[in-house]
Scaffold this active site. Structure first.
Site, PDB file in Angstrom:
ATOM      1  N   ASP A 141       0.830  -1.196   0.000  1.00 45.59           N
ATOM      2  CA  ASP A 141       0.000   0.000   0.000  1.00 45.59           C
ATOM      3  C   ASP A 141       0.872   1.257   0.000  1.00 45.59           C
ATOM      4  O   ASP A 141       2.026   1.232   0.473  1.00 45.59           O
ATOM      5  CB  ASP A 141      -0.894   0.049   1.249  1.00 45.59           C
ATOM      6  CG  ASP A 141      -1.966  -1.034   1.243  1.00 45.59           C
ATOM      7  OD1 ASP A 141      -2.209  -1.618   0.177  1.00 45.59           O
ATOM      8  OD2 ASP A 141      -2.548  -1.271   2.323  1.00 45.59           O
ATOM      9  N   ARG A 142       0.310   2.344  -0.481  1.00 45.44           N
ATOM     10  CA  ARG A 142       1.018   3.622  -0.504  1.00 45.44           C
ATOM     11  C   ARG A 142       1.652   3.959   0.848  1.00 45.44           C
ATOM     12  O   ARG A 142       2.804   4.398   0.930  1.00 45.44           O
ATOM     13  CB  ARG A 142       0.045   4.734  -0.903  1.00 45.44           C
ATOM     14  CG  ARG A 142       0.624   6.138  -0.792  1.00 45.44           C
ATOM     15  CD  ARG A 142      -0.438   7.194  -1.013  1.00 45.44           C
ATOM     16  NE  ARG A 142      -0.897   7.173  -2.390  1.00 45.44           N
ATOM     17  CZ  ARG A 142      -0.319   7.856  -3.381  1.00 45.44           C
ATOM     18  NH1 ARG A 142       0.737   8.624  -3.135  1.00 45.44           N
ATOM     19  NH2 ARG A 142      -0.799   7.787  -4.598  1.00 45.44           N
TER      20      ARG A 142
END
Length: 235
Positions: free
Chosen positions: A70-71
């Site tokens: 994930d970011r």
């Protein structure tokens, strides 16, 4: 060193090489910083992949992502250096042969000190992209957890996903009543960055050889949050 708040769209050769944790003829393992997407999404924007041209090391093509983070998750990110390597890694991830351990700071106190979360997951709804929820009709999802430390209403956990569902660790922790600190989707969010770090990866890549084991150092933003929560990080 690139800070959490200033992750650029393209890292310089020196900056991305400073994040190289492991390299051989087939794979690379990078220490992904939090706060930047691993690849360009439909809307474009900053992404880690834009700097992979610095990591060819004599090969004609850029290495490519073997999986995703994930970011806002930091830590071990595996790249395949060519097509055959990516095929092999993809099959190993699919078959669950690659072991991953994450560190997370959560709100609340998990009981007992270790256990297994076995809750199937499905998409929240079509309008929310890849946001997920516990869904009895969803895909099987399992996560092992172990408590390292507790203090000031928070706990430091080691999380081992046995399956690879989108947002699995975040949804599982929230469903158990101890959301990951700083999670803007499944927790309270706030000014604290998401406290989730891909600490260790174990890849049995080569026959008749020991698995490749790589660890990513705990990032400064997570050490600061742990200290604020009264948790000791002794690694």
């Amino acid at each position: 060193m690139v800070s959490l708040d200033e992750a650029p769209a393209v890292f310089s050769e020196a900056e991305i090489n400073a994040r190289l944790l492991y390299r051989d003829a087939l794979i690379l393992v990078l220490d992904k910083p939090a706060g930047i997407a691993v690849h360009k999404g439909p809307k474009g924007g900053e992404n880690f992949e834009a700097s992979f041209h610095h990591l060819r090391f004599g090969l004609p093509r850029n290495p490519a992502l073997a999986h995703r983070l994930d970011r806002d998750t930091s830590g071990c990110l595996v790249l395949g250096r060519h097509h055959k390597a990516l095929e092999k890694l993809g099959l190993m991830f699919k078959q669950g042969k690659i072991a991953k351990t994450y560190l997370a700071i959560v709100e609340g106190f998990p009981e007992p000190d270790e256990g297994l979360i076995d809750l199937p997951l499905g998409r929240l709804d079509a309008s929310r992209g890849w946001w997920m929820k516990v869904d009895p009709g969803g895909q099987p999802a399992q996560t092992r957890w172990r408590v390292f430390a507790q203090g000031a209403g928070h706990a430091l956990l080691a999380l081992t996903p046995l399956t690879g569902r989108t947002h699995q660790l975040r949804v599982h922790c929230a469903a158990k009543g101890w959301p990951i600190l700083g999670d803007p989707i499944y927790g309270a969010g706030g000014a604290t960055p998401l406290q989730l770090h891909a600490r260790r990866i174990e890849i049995p890549l080569y026959k008749n050889k020991e698995p490749i084991v790589v660890e990513a150092p705990v990032p400064a933003h997570m050490r600061a949050a742990a200290e604020a929560c009264g948790l000791r990080l002794e690694f």
